[in-house]
Design an enzyme around this catalytic site. Structure first.
Site, short mmCIF file in Angstrom:
data_model
loop_
_atom_site.label_atom_id
_atom_site.label_comp_id
_atom_site.label_asym_id
_atom_site.label_seq_id
_atom_site.Cartn_x
_atom_site.Cartn_y
_atom_site.Cartn_z
N THR A 99 5.17 6.33 -0.42
CA THR A 99 3.77 6.05 -0.68
C THR A 99 3.55 6.09 -2.20
OG1 THR A 99 3.10 7.08 1.40
CG2 THR A 99 1.39 6.79 -0.27
N LYS A 175 -0.79 0.98 3.18
CA LYS A 175 -0.35 2.37 3.38
C LYS A 175 -1.33 3.34 2.72
CE LYS A 175 2.13 5.92 4.53
NZ LYS A 175 3.48 6.21 4.06
N LYS A 243 -0.40 14.92 -2.92
CA LYS A 243 0.15 13.75 -3.61
C LYS A 243 -0.49 12.46 -3.14
CE LYS A 243 4.04 12.01 -2.10
NZ LYS A 243 3.78 10.58 -1.76
#
Length: 302
Positions: A99, A175, A243
């Site tokens: 990602t 995503k 994150k």
């Protein structure tokens, strides 16, 4: 599956290992790379070939899926010393699956094209269980020639491969939206369970009722059992959503687009990590609420 192409998987973690073993089960010759000797040995025991050298992996593979943690690790695998950009044969395909900020894959695509290599921007979803079953989702974008060169190898690791556009970056955009929703849903599930427990509801009954009612989400159904079992073994850690939601918020800031729900969820993950639970399963967000309200959470079985 009959193929004359060889697959490489960089990163034999929960997702990468599942993808690599799924490819093996479908008859695809597969190499695995990991810095941990135990991960490499486990993969060899399952019938794969393994190495700790990107150069050796690149020399033996036609398609390489990079399933590492973040953009920095991805760039090191691609362009670091002895990286895939320098060791893969021209015409090979790299699938980047971490990602990352959606602005990065187009830059990687252009640099790899200078070496005669194709890039598919292909982040994945589904968790360790679906990866092991060969049923994870790939959100892929890239040039048609990249998909043609990859052949059926993407299908060897996934249940669904979505082709989302003819340039890198679109897959990572999709995503990013998935991670926005997943992070908010987990935080909401923990908050809702904590609320019900504080009000006196039995947590097991609460879970069953919500799973059969309109308030249910996939994340609620998947993560709350970790809470009920008192098991916070990290299948996906709190730190991962620090994150990932950070990536979401940074991208939204560039677009001057407000994300108040994502921002609040991000703060909940940060608070949970600050309380010492960053390395635990992301369902440990409920521990933040438990600490605030003095709740006693279910204990793990002895």
């Amino acid at each position: 599956m009959t193929t004359n192409k060889t697959l490489g998987v960089v990163g034999l973690g929960s997702m990468g290992y599942g993808a690599a073993v799924s490819a093996l089960k479908r008859g695809v010759p597969t190499w695995g790379l990991d810095t941990r000797a135990e991960a490499r040995e486990r993969f060899v025991a399952d019938g794969g070939r393994s190495t700790a050298s990107l150069a050796e992996l690149g020399a033996n593979c036609d398609v390489v899926v990079v399933l590492v943690v973040n953009a920095a690790q991805t760039e090191d695998v691609l362009f670091g010393e002895g990286g895939l950009a320098a060791t893969l044969k021209p015409g090979s395909v790299i699938v980047t699956s971490a990602t990352v900020d959606p602005t990065l894959p187009p830059l990687w695509e252009a640099r790899l094209a200078e070496r005669g290599l194709w890039l598919i921007d292909g982040p994945v979803s589904g968790g360790a269980k679906k990866a092991a079953e060969g049923q994870m989702t790939v959100m892929a974008s890239g040039k048609p020639e990249a998909f043609a060169a990859a052949g059926a190898l993407l299908d060897a690791i996934a249940g669904k491969v979505y082709r989302l556009g003819d340039k890198a970056g679109v897959g990572s955009t999709v995503k990013m939206v998935n991670q926005h929703l997943a992070g908010v849903h987990i935080a909401a599930a923990c908050e809702g369970m904590a609320l019900g427990m504080r009000a006196g509801a039995d947590p097991d009954q609460l879970y069953e009722v919500i799973c059969n009612s309109a308030g249910m989400s996939w994340m609620f159904q998947n993560r709350v059992p970790h809470i009920l079992a008192g098991d916070y073994t990290p299948l996906s850690a709190v730190n991962i959503f620090i994150k990932d939601l950070g990536i979401v918020l940074d991208a939204a800031r560039k677009l001057q687009f407000p994300l108040p729900l994502a921002a609040q969820a991000h703060q909940l993950y940060l608070a949970t990590a600050a309380a010492g639970h960053g390395g635990e399963d992301d369902s440990a967000v409920i521990k933040f609420y438990a600490q605030l309200a003095g709740l006693e959470l279910p204990k793990a079985a002895a």
